[in-house]
Design a protein around this motif. Structure first.
Motif, PDB file in Angstrom:
ATOM      1  N   GLY A 246     -20.436 -56.669  32.771  1.00  0.00           N
ATOM      2  CA  GLY A 246     -19.354 -57.503  33.346  1.00  0.00           C
ATOM      3  C   GLY A 246     -18.435 -58.134  32.096  1.00  0.00           C
ATOM      4  N   GLU A 247     -17.451 -58.915  32.451  1.00  0.00           N
ATOM      5  CA  GLU A 247     -16.610 -59.584  31.412  1.00  0.00           C
ATOM      6  C   GLU A 247     -16.993 -60.992  31.629  1.00  0.00           C
ATOM      7  N   GLU A 282     -12.030 -50.040  33.112  1.00  0.00           N
ATOM      8  CA  GLU A 282     -10.632 -50.629  33.723  1.00  0.00           C
ATOM      9  C   GLU A 282     -10.760 -51.233  34.743  1.00  0.00           C
ATOM     10  N   ALA A 283     -11.596 -50.746  35.914  1.00  0.00           N
ATOM     11  CA  ALA A 283     -11.905 -51.537  37.014  1.00  0.00           C
ATOM     12  C   ALA A 283     -12.348 -52.782  36.639  1.00  0.00           C
ATOM     13  N   VAL A 284     -13.502 -53.080  36.040  1.00  0.00           N
ATOM     14  CA  VAL A 284     -14.197 -54.189  35.809  1.00  0.00           C
ATOM     15  C   VAL A 284     -13.159 -55.201  35.105  1.00  0.00           C
ATOM     16  N   ALA A 288     -11.836 -58.575  36.690  1.00  0.00           N
ATOM     17  CA  ALA A 288     -11.745 -60.160  35.689  1.00  0.00           C
ATOM     18  C   ALA A 288     -10.748 -60.762  35.705  1.00  0.00           C
ATOM     19  N   LEU A 289      -9.574 -60.092  35.455  1.00  0.00           N
ATOM     20  CA  LEU A 289      -8.475 -60.765  35.554  1.00  0.00           C
ATOM     21  C   LEU A 289      -8.080 -61.389  36.709  1.00  0.00           C
ATOM     22  N   ASP A 306      -3.143 -54.683  28.215  1.00  0.00           N
ATOM     23  CA  ASP A 306      -3.296 -55.820  26.978  1.00  0.00           C
ATOM     24  C   ASP A 306      -4.636 -56.249  27.009  1.00  0.00           C
ATOM     25  N   ARG A 307      -5.202 -56.493  28.039  1.00  0.00           N
ATOM     26  CA  ARG A 307      -6.519 -57.037  27.992  1.00  0.00           C
ATOM     27  C   ARG A 307      -7.543 -56.010  27.401  1.00  0.00           C
TER      28      ARG A 307
END
Length: 310
Positions: A246-247, A282-284, A288-289, A306-307
């Motif tokens: 996770g982030e 990409e999904a994680v 998170a965003l 960007d993230r």
């Protein structure tokens, strides 16, 4: 790839400041897990249609305009005179959301077979959440999905407040697993979803073991399990698990997190099915965003890119 996302669109009533014992303030946010996934796909630049029954009342007009503003197609929308479904949202001290649903006699769950049009052959059909299990139309949608000619996925998104009986929930989900296996499709669930369903099926409450066992039993091409802040896992028969952590974020709330994860994963996986780790990443990050924002506000493709670069 063209996507058709089927399921409920509703209004989340999210609490704001408590004004008095007589009156409080709530935000009425356009929501519903499947609709959030459709919005996520569209914001990431995908061609997506939403298949849902939407009321002509004021809330329904808000939802329809929200879909249009985000360039989600309306070819599979049905407008009804039934009222809009509502979900009253509670947020705990960490920002994790829970829901109390009010949808008896509302627009989402009254599908008739004559209202459903087949997705274009080869398009990706995604069916999710309460539409899988709420009568009277869950069986209508099941037969419609069975006849789809193209790739398919489901997000079980278990709601125990709607059907608290684990065995009954499993009884209603199992036919969807069979249809998903017929399509060699993709199962998405959270670890909490899988524990609940495993207990209903009389199995040990080990989420990853349940996902692998059902994938083998029913013939899914892939099972994806989200682990909350710990990331996500992808499992394929006869192959090792792929895990992405996770982030670390400043959590606003979890509204729309799993739905956004699903949209970002479908987009990445459909475009590059060989790169499972990249699709999970990409999904994680997309999830998170959305957790850093209040409400279900999925990122755009530029925001996600960007993230990921950072």
């Amino acid at each position: 790839m063209k996507f058709v996302v089927c399921g409920e669109a509703l209004v989340d009533l999210v609490p704001e400041t408590q004004c008095s014992t007589f009156a409080s303030t709530w935000q009425a946010q356009s929501a519903g897990g499947p609709m959030n996934t459709a919005i996520a796909l569209a914001r990431l630049g995908e061609n997506v249609e939403f298949c849902g029954r939407i009321s002509r009342d004021d809330f329904g007009r808000q939802i329809a305009e929200h879909l249009a503003d985000n360039h989600v197609g309306a070819a599979h929308l049905v407008r009804t005179d039934d009222p809009t479904s509502l979900a009253v949202v509670s947020l705990d001290e960490q920002g994790k959301a829970s829901y109390a649903f009010h949808f008896s006699g509302t627009s989402n769950f009254g599908w008739g077979a004559e209202e459903l049009t087949a997705p274009a052959e080869g398009s990706w059909l995604h069916v999710a959440s309460l539409a899988l299990v709420v009568p009277p139309s869950n069986q209508v949608l099941l037969e419609w999905a069975r006849n789809h000619r193209g790739p398919m996925s489901i997000d079980v998104n278990v709601r125990p407040t709607v059907i608290p009986d684990r065995q009954e929930y499993w009884r209603r989900i199992q036919p969807w697993f069979e249809v998903l296996g017929e399509h060699a499709g993709v199962l998405k669930a959270s670890d909490e979803d899988l524990v609940f369903l495993a207990r209903g099926a009389g199995m040990e409450p080990d989420p990853l073991e349940a996902a692998r066992r059902w994938s083998d039993q029913f013939g899914f091409s892939l099972a994806v399990t989200t682990l909350g802040p710990d990331g996500a896992v992808a499992q394929r028969t006869g192959q090792p698990d792929i895990t992405v952590p996770g982030e670390r974020i400043e959590l606003a709330d979890t509204i729309g997190a799993g739905d956004t994860f699903m949209g970002a994963f479908l987009r990445a996986h459909a475009n590059d099915p060989a790169d499972l780790a990249g699709s999970l990443q990409e999904a994680v990050v997309a999830s998170a965003l959305v957790c850093e924002r209040h409400g279900a506000q999925p990122p755009t493709g530029a925001e996600l890119s960007d993230r990921l670069r950072r």
